[in-house]
Motif scaffolding. Structure first.
Motif, PDB file in Angstrom:
ATOM      1  N   MET A  13       0.872  -1.222  -0.082  1.00 47.96           N
ATOM      2  CA  MET A  13      -0.023  -0.037   0.263  1.00 47.96           C
ATOM      3  C   MET A  13       0.777   1.280  -0.082  1.00 47.96           C
ATOM      4  SD  MET A  13      -3.007  -1.390  -0.231  1.00 47.96           S
ATOM      5  CE  MET A  13      -4.268   0.061   0.301  1.00 47.96           C
ATOM      6  N   GLY A  14       2.085   1.298   0.463  1.00 44.66           N
ATOM      7  CA  GLY A  14       3.005   2.212   0.406  1.00 44.66           C
ATOM      8  C   GLY A  14       2.690   3.538   1.241  1.00 44.66           C
ATOM      9  N   THR A  15       2.207   2.923   2.508  1.00 42.79           N
ATOM     10  CA  THR A  15       1.738   4.233   3.341  1.00 42.79           C
ATOM     11  C   THR A  15       2.847   5.221   3.991  1.00 42.79           C
ATOM     12  OG1 THR A  15       2.011   2.333   5.248  1.00 42.79           O
ATOM     13  CG2 THR A  15      -0.062   2.414   4.153  1.00 42.79           C
ATOM     14  N   ARG A  16       4.179   4.625   3.712  1.00 44.86           N
ATOM     15  CA  ARG A  16       5.065   5.495   4.265  1.00 44.86           C
ATOM     16  C   ARG A  16       5.327   6.422   3.236  1.00 44.86           C
ATOM     17  NH1 ARG A  16      10.023   1.814   4.160  1.00 44.86           N
ATOM     18  NH2 ARG A  16       8.788   0.639   2.841  1.00 44.86           N
ATOM     19  N   LYS A  26       3.664   3.031  -5.513  1.00 51.20           N
ATOM     20  CA  LYS A  26       5.179   3.549  -5.239  1.00 51.20           C
ATOM     21  C   LYS A  26       6.259   3.016  -6.041  1.00 51.20           C
ATOM     22  CE  LYS A  26       5.991   0.370  -1.486  1.00 51.20           C
ATOM     23  NZ  LYS A  26       6.425   0.025  -0.198  1.00 51.20           N
ATOM     24  N   GLU A  27       6.123   1.692  -6.959  1.00 51.00           N
ATOM     25  CA  GLU A  27       7.071   1.335  -7.449  1.00 51.00           C
ATOM     26  C   GLU A  27       7.209   2.013  -8.871  1.00 51.00           C
ATOM     27  OE1 GLU A  27       4.408  -0.222  -6.174  1.00 51.00           O
ATOM     28  OE2 GLU A  27       5.333  -1.690  -4.740  1.00 51.00           O
ATOM     29  N   MET A  28       6.211   3.202  -9.071  1.00 47.45           N
ATOM     30  CA  MET A  28       6.322   3.811 -10.344  1.00 47.45           C
ATOM     31  C   MET A  28       7.011   5.107  -9.952  1.00 47.45           C
ATOM     32  SD  MET A  28       5.442   2.115 -13.093  1.00 47.45           S
ATOM     33  CE  MET A  28       5.116   3.636 -14.243  1.00 47.45           C
ATOM     34  N   ARG A 102      -2.692 -10.738  -9.145  1.00 45.95           N
ATOM     35  CA  ARG A 102      -3.027  -9.710  -8.327  1.00 45.95           C
ATOM     36  C   ARG A 102      -3.159 -10.346  -6.929  1.00 45.95           C
ATOM     37  NH1 ARG A 102      -7.566  -5.123  -9.626  1.00 45.95           N
ATOM     38  NH2 ARG A 102      -6.473  -4.347 -11.468  1.00 45.95           N
ATOM     39  N   GLN A 103      -2.480  -9.728  -6.133  1.00 51.74           N
ATOM     40  CA  GLN A 103      -2.618 -10.096  -4.582  1.00 51.74           C
ATOM     41  C   GLN A 103      -3.992  -9.362  -4.218  1.00 51.74           C
ATOM     42  OE1 GLN A 103       0.096  -8.245  -2.053  1.00 51.74           O
ATOM     43  NE2 GLN A 103      -0.262  -9.869  -0.392  1.00 51.74           N
ATOM     44  N   LYS A 104      -5.067  -9.864  -3.916  1.00 51.95           N
ATOM     45  CA  LYS A 104      -6.104  -9.176  -3.734  1.00 51.95           C
ATOM     46  C   LYS A 104      -6.268  -8.421  -2.409  1.00 51.95           C
ATOM     47  CE  LYS A 104      -8.945 -12.560  -6.673  1.00 51.95           C
ATOM     48  NZ  LYS A 104      -7.926 -13.658  -6.849  1.00 51.95           N
ATOM     49  N   LEU A 107      -1.862  -8.473   2.462  1.00 50.86           N
ATOM     50  CA  LEU A 107      -1.726  -9.129   3.567  1.00 50.86           C
ATOM     51  C   LEU A 107      -0.228  -9.343   4.155  1.00 50.86           C
ATOM     52  CD1 LEU A 107      -4.774 -11.769   3.063  1.00 50.86           C
ATOM     53  CD2 LEU A 107      -4.727  -9.567   4.403  1.00 50.86           C
ATOM     54  N   GLY A 108       0.713  -8.932   3.341  1.00 46.29           N
ATOM     55  CA  GLY A 108       1.988  -8.854   3.600  1.00 46.29           C
ATOM     56  C   GLY A 108       2.796  -9.462   2.534  1.00 46.29           C
ATOM     57  N   LEU A 109       4.183  -9.439   2.646  1.00 44.40           N
ATOM     58  CA  LEU A 109       5.145  -9.803   1.691  1.00 44.40           C
ATOM     59  C   LEU A 109       4.931 -11.485   1.290  1.00 44.40           C
ATOM     60  CD1 LEU A 109       7.513  -9.389  -0.279  1.00 44.40           C
ATOM     61  CD2 LEU A 109       8.925  -9.332   1.682  1.00 44.40           C
TER      62      LEU A 109
HETATM   63  P1  UTP Z   1       6.804  -2.781   2.142  1.00 46.28           P
HETATM   64  O1  UTP Z   1       6.707  -3.017   3.552  1.00 46.28           O
HETATM   65  O2  UTP Z   1       8.023  -1.779   1.766  1.00 46.28           O
HETATM   66  O3  UTP Z   1       5.641  -2.253   1.585  1.00 46.28           O
HETATM   67  O4  UTP Z   1       7.142  -4.060   1.111  1.00 46.28           O
HETATM   68  P2  UTP Z   1       4.641  -1.594   1.955  1.00 46.28           P
HETATM   69  O5  UTP Z   1       3.487  -2.561   2.873  1.00 46.28           O
HETATM   70  O6  UTP Z   1       3.813  -1.028   0.576  1.00 46.28           O
HETATM   71  O7  UTP Z   1       5.152  -0.373   2.675  1.00 46.28           O
HETATM   72  P3  UTP Z   1       4.517   0.888   3.764  1.00 46.28           P
HETATM   73  O8  UTP Z   1       5.054   0.579   5.064  1.00 46.28           O
HETATM   74  O9  UTP Z   1       3.061   0.623   3.754  1.00 46.28           O
HETATM   75  O10 UTP Z   1       5.081   2.058   3.233  1.00 46.28           O
HETATM   76  C1  UTP Z   1       8.111  -4.451   0.433  1.00 46.28           C
HETATM   77  C2  UTP Z   1       7.573  -4.881  -0.728  1.00 46.28           C
HETATM   78  O11 UTP Z   1       6.426  -5.798  -0.829  1.00 46.28           O
HETATM   79  C3  UTP Z   1       5.425  -5.546  -1.470  1.00 46.28           C
HETATM   80  C4  UTP Z   1       5.434  -3.984  -1.778  1.00 46.28           C
HETATM   81  O12 UTP Z   1       4.889  -3.510  -2.772  1.00 46.28           O
HETATM   82  C5  UTP Z   1       7.104  -3.610  -1.883  1.00 46.28           C
HETATM   83  O13 UTP Z   1       7.337  -3.748  -3.293  1.00 46.28           O
HETATM   84  N1  UTP Z   1       4.343  -5.975  -0.660  1.00 46.28           N
HETATM   85  C6  UTP Z   1       4.186  -5.743   0.607  1.00 46.28           C
HETATM   86  C7  UTP Z   1       3.143  -6.799  -1.570  1.00 46.28           C
HETATM   87  O14 UTP Z   1       3.478  -7.045  -2.790  1.00 46.28           O
HETATM   88  N2  UTP Z   1       2.138  -7.094  -0.675  1.00 46.28           N
HETATM   89  C8  UTP Z   1       2.159  -6.772   0.541  1.00 46.28           C
HETATM   90  O15 UTP Z   1       1.095  -7.105   1.191  1.00 46.28           O
HETATM   91  C9  UTP Z   1       2.830  -6.129   1.298  1.00 46.28           C
END
Ligand code: UTP
Length: 287
Positions: A13-16, A26-28, A102-104, A107-109
């Motif tokens: 979600m790129g919340t930072r 954010k990847e763009m 798509r990750q729906k 939910l985490g890396l």
């Molecule tokens: P980050 O922890 O940096 O991504 O994950 P995030 O959750 O977008 O960050 P913030 O804290 O909210 O800003 C590292 C990578 O893993 C991907 C992110 O897109 C990033 O490239 N990711 C993370 C996923 O694909 N899915 C997820 O559920 C979480």
């Protein structure tokens, strides 16, 4: 077995980085004039990867469009005689065979990587985080693939980050830290600095054996309530050998505001067309 496939998770979600990432992946975010994820795809291609799966999500369509052919843009560039730009657009849309899933829900890396199971099959595969770039002579994922080929076991790209920063990363515990390649004893995601076993952090590049998928299926949510890849790798390290490799290269976390600014300045300083004027500008700044 040869590593031919790479997975690039880009569904976070790129919340930072809000509000910039409210509608834009954010990847763009561009580092100078190249989207972050293009550097990541090019690193994989330079390392000999031929098939890439990008894990996307809602509001990430710009990523797919970026690597697709843009018929209108190419026609316009051709009409205007902008041949250099045209050739570059064509090169980007032909970089590799790129697939998307798509990750729906974010939910985490670990959950994002689990979405790659059908694409990967029973082969070792590379993982490159879509918001992490590394400037290196030899592409970092290529360095990891070399180690994988020697060890025939999972390899994690690591660097020391200092104990002040370790709580942002997965931390490595090992018997001995004196070599660039060390066997992982255990991994802890986002440890309390006082309890961290080392400041050797896992930084966005992995070559992983496919046994990880069975583990990811049963990995419960961990730090931050997310399904963590680090937790699954920690379990994998109990079943088979997992190696931490201190890679060579300068790494930037583009998903972090300061990391993004550092990347922009340093990549611009490496560009002959921008460096002289940028240096003059930076020297003129008074603090
Ligand atoms: P980050 O922890 O940096 O991504 O994950 P995030 O959750 O977008 O960050 P913030 O804290 O909210 O800003 C590292 C990578 O893993 C991907 C992110 O897109 C990033 O490239 N990711 C993370 C996923 O694909 N899915 C997820 O559920 C979480």
């Amino acid at each position: 077995m040869q590593v031919k496939k790479a997975v690039i998770p880009a569904a976070g979600m790129g919340t930072r980085f809000l509000p910039a990432t409210k509608v834009q992946p954010k990847e763009m975010l561009p580092i100078v004039d190249v989207p972050t994820i293009q550097y990541v795809v090019e690193e994989a291609v330079r390392a000999g990867i031929t098939e890439i799966l990008i894990i996307t999500g809602r509001s990430k369509r710009a990523i797919e469009d970026h690597f697709d052919k843009s018929v209108e843009l190419e026609a316009l560039l051709e009409q205007k005689g902008k041949n250099k730009e045209l050739a570059e657009m064509q090169r980007i849309s032909n970089l590799a065979d790129i697939f998307y899933v798509r990750q729906k829900e974010a939910l985490g890396l670990g959950h994002a990587v689990a979405c790659a199971r059908n694409f990967v099959g029973r082969e070792p595969f590379a993982v490159l985080l879509g918001d992490d770039i590394v400037h290196a002579e030899i592409p970092v994922i290529g360095q990891l693939i070399d180690i994988y080929n020697k060890k025939s076991a999972t390899v994690l790209g690591c660097q020391r980050v200092g104990f002040d920063n370790i709580q942002k990363y997965g931390a490595v515990d090992a018997e001995d830290f004196s070599e660039p390649v060390v066997q992982v004893r255990s991994l802890t995601e986002k440890p309390n600095p006082a309890e961290a076993k080392s400041d050797l952090a896992v930084l966005g590049r992995y070559v992983i054996d496919p046994e990880i998928f069975d583990i990811l299926n049963v990995t419960p949510p961990g730090a931050g309530g997310e399904i963590q890849l680090t937790d699954a790798l920690n379990l994998l390290a109990r079943q088979q050998s997992v190696w931490a490799y201190s890679f060579e290269g300068r790494r930037y976390d583009v998903g972090d505001r300061l990391g993004y600014i550092e990347a922009t300045i340093e990549y611009a300083l490496r560009r002959e067309d921008l460096a002289p004027q940028l240096k003059t500008f930076l020297k003129s700044l008074t603090f």
